[in-house]
Design a protein around this motif. Structure first.
Motif, PDB file in Angstrom:
ATOM      1  N   LEU A   5       0.814  -1.224   0.000  1.00 16.25           N
ATOM      2  CA  LEU A   5       0.000   0.000   0.000  1.00 16.25           C
ATOM      3  C   LEU A   5       0.844   1.270   0.000  1.00 16.25           C
ATOM      4  O   LEU A   5       0.516   2.244  -0.687  1.00 16.25           O
ATOM      5  CB  LEU A   5      -0.961   0.009   1.194  1.00 16.25           C
ATOM      6  CG  LEU A   5      -2.220  -0.846   1.067  1.00 16.25           C
ATOM      7  CD1 LEU A   5      -3.051  -0.754   2.328  1.00 16.25           C
ATOM      8  CD2 LEU A   5      -3.048  -0.417  -0.146  1.00 16.25           C
ATOM      9  N   ASP A   6       1.907   1.288   0.771  1.00 15.81           N
ATOM     10  CA  ASP A   6       2.732   2.499   0.816  1.00 15.81           C
ATOM     11  C   ASP A   6       3.295   2.823  -0.563  1.00 15.81           C
ATOM     12  O   ASP A   6       3.360   3.994  -0.962  1.00 15.81           O
ATOM     13  CB  ASP A   6       3.859   2.335   1.836  1.00 15.81           C
ATOM     14  CG  ASP A   6       3.379   2.532   3.273  1.00 15.81           C
ATOM     15  OD1 ASP A   6       2.598   3.466   3.512  1.00 15.81           O
ATOM     16  OD2 ASP A   6       3.778   1.746   4.145  1.00 15.81           O
ATOM     17  N   GLY A   7       3.687   1.805  -1.301  1.00 14.21           N
ATOM     18  CA  GLY A   7       4.174   2.039  -2.651  1.00 14.21           C
ATOM     19  C   GLY A   7       3.070   2.452  -3.605  1.00 14.21           C
ATOM     20  O   GLY A   7       3.282   3.293  -4.488  1.00 14.21           O
ATOM     21  N   ALA A   8       1.885   1.886  -3.424  1.00 14.21           N
ATOM     22  CA  ALA A   8       0.780   2.174  -4.339  1.00 14.21           C
ATOM     23  C   ALA A   8       0.322   3.619  -4.266  1.00 14.21           C
ATOM     24  O   ALA A   8      -0.121   4.193  -5.271  1.00 14.21           O
ATOM     25  CB  ALA A   8      -0.393   1.247  -4.040  1.00 14.21           C
ATOM     26  N   VAL A   9       0.412   4.232  -3.095  1.00 13.62           N
ATOM     27  CA  VAL A   9      -0.111   5.591  -2.933  1.00 13.62           C
ATOM     28  C   VAL A   9       0.941   6.670  -3.168  1.00 13.62           C
ATOM     29  O   VAL A   9       0.622   7.868  -3.090  1.00 13.62           O
ATOM     30  CB  VAL A   9      -0.736   5.776  -1.527  1.00 13.62           C
ATOM     31  CG1 VAL A   9      -1.854   4.775  -1.302  1.00 13.62           C
ATOM     32  CG2 VAL A   9       0.318   5.655  -0.433  1.00 13.62           C
ATOM     33  N   GLN A  10       2.154   6.271  -3.479  1.00 14.86           N
ATOM     34  CA  GLN A  10       3.206   7.259  -3.702  1.00 14.86           C
ATOM     35  C   GLN A  10       2.929   8.073  -4.966  1.00 14.86           C
ATOM     36  O   GLN A  10       2.507   7.547  -5.992  1.00 14.86           O
ATOM     37  CB  GLN A  10       4.567   6.573  -3.829  1.00 14.86           C
ATOM     38  CG  GLN A  10       5.113   6.036  -2.519  1.00 14.86           C
ATOM     39  CD  GLN A  10       5.324   7.123  -1.471  1.00 14.86           C
ATOM     40  OE1 GLN A  10       5.891   8.180  -1.765  1.00 14.86           O
ATOM     41  NE2 GLN A  10       4.853   6.861  -0.260  1.00 14.86           N
ATOM     42  N   ASP A  11       3.162   9.381  -4.866  1.00 13.03           N
ATOM     43  CA  ASP A  11       3.094  10.288  -6.021  1.00 13.03           C
ATOM     44  C   ASP A  11       1.716  10.336  -6.666  1.00 13.03           C
ATOM     45  O   ASP A  11       1.606  10.562  -7.878  1.00 13.03           O
ATOM     46  CB  ASP A  11       4.138   9.892  -7.078  1.00 13.03           C
ATOM     47  CG  ASP A  11       5.559   9.875  -6.520  1.00 13.03           C
ATOM     48  OD1 ASP A  11       5.888  10.786  -5.738  1.00 13.03           O
ATOM     49  OD2 ASP A  11       6.317   8.941  -6.846  1.00 13.03           O
ATOM     50  N   VAL A  12       0.656  10.125  -5.884  1.00 15.77           N
ATOM     51  CA  VAL A  12      -0.684  10.327  -6.430  1.00 15.77           C
ATOM     52  C   VAL A  12      -1.313  11.530  -5.740  1.00 15.77           C
ATOM     53  O   VAL A  12      -1.025  11.828  -4.576  1.00 15.77           O
ATOM     54  CB  VAL A  12      -1.586   9.080  -6.292  1.00 15.77           C
ATOM     55  CG1 VAL A  12      -0.960   7.892  -7.009  1.00 15.77           C
ATOM     56  CG2 VAL A  12      -1.877   8.744  -4.844  1.00 15.77           C
ATOM     57  N   ASP A  13      -2.162  12.219  -6.480  1.00 17.59           N
ATOM     58  CA  ASP A  13      -2.825  13.409  -5.936  1.00 17.59           C
ATOM     59  C   ASP A  13      -4.115  13.057  -5.204  1.00 17.59           C
ATOM     60  O   ASP A  13      -4.518  13.753  -4.271  1.00 17.59           O
ATOM     61  CB  ASP A  13      -3.148  14.383  -7.071  1.00 17.59           C
ATOM     62  CG  ASP A  13      -1.907  14.815  -7.841  1.00 17.59           C
ATOM     63  OD1 ASP A  13      -1.030  15.453  -7.233  1.00 17.59           O
ATOM     64  OD2 ASP A  13      -1.811  14.477  -9.038  1.00 17.59           O
TER      65      ASP A  13
END
Length: 250
Positions: A51-59
């Motif tokens: 999850l931490d990787g999935a939400v990186q750099d999204v608005d």
């Protein structure tokens, strides 16, 4: 914006993704399975893995994933998974978490609805948020009636009113909400008309060219009372879009 979509392959997700792409957004889809290309990120709501990787750099995040009626896994996904996603979004500084929910969950004493309500409460705590509630999707009613029609007699909660809505209409509302930013409010998207399930079933049988005798299914207790009182509907909040008959005629 770059928007992460959970539940991208579900009934609603299949409408939300193209609506966001048409609006010019960069869409990233989340899946428990290995990401097939750069437009996907692998993560598991039930365990928190990835999850931490999935939400990186999204608005923003459109949280559409749900596992209804699957017992322990529903708790792990819809409640615990929503908390994990919220916490990961907070750590990453995501600016907007939108949660897809269901009309009537405040007033219906049903376990799954209580779990969706718990998900709403989690989303409202700690991140910029919006909630979009919807009434029953046309394809979902079609699936239920298809299953019931396999029986010699179709059990129908005849006196229960519904307000079916096209998922594409809900998807457009979600896209508009994401573009507007976190409202910190609940938006209700309801179908254009209220029909009893007897009326829904009769129209479905006629459109499908099938004959099945119906028998009235009585839902007992507080659950049935809430259903019959119209807790699944908001008659004063119709949204323009295809009616049940329009959808059946497609």
């Amino acid at each position: 914006m770059r928007i992460l979509v959970t539940g991208a392959t579900g009934t609603l997700g299949q409408q939300v993704v193209p609506a966001l792409l048409a609006a010019g957004h960069d869409v990233v889809r989340m899946s428990r399975r290995a990401a097939p290309d750069a437009g996907w990120r692998q993560a598991d709501l039930a365990t928190g893995e990835g999850l931490d990787g999935a939400v990186q750099d999204v608005d923003a995040i459109a949280h559409l994933a749900s596992s209804p009626y699957k017992g322990k896994y529903t708790q792990q996904t819809d409640v615990d998974g929503t908390q994990r996603l919220r916490d990961a979004a907070r750590r990453a500084g995501v600016g907007h978490l939108l949660f897809a929910s269901i009309v009537g969950i405040d007033d219906i004493p049903w376990k799954f609805f209580r779990q969706k309500l718990a998900g709403e409460e989690l989303v409202r705590d700690g991140v910029p948020w919006s909630i979009v509630r919807a009434t029953q999707f046309h394809p979902a009613i079609d699936m239920v009636l298809s299953g019931a029609a396999r029986l010699p007699l179709m059990p129908v909660p005849s006196k229960v009113p519904g307000q079916p809505v096209d998922p594409a209409v809900v998807a457009r509302a979600i896209a508009e909400n994401l573009a507007a930013g976190p409202s910190k409010q609940i938006t209700n998207i309801c179908g254009p008309e209220v029909l009893t399930f007897k009326e829904l079933t009769t129209a479905w049988l006629e459109a499908r060219g099938r004959r099945r005798p119906q028998f009235p299914l009585h839902v007992p207790g507080a659950l049935g009372k809430a259903f019959r009182a119209g807790a699944l509907t908001l008659p004063d909040h119709p949204t323009e879009g295809p009616t049940w008959q329009d959808w059946l005629n497609q």
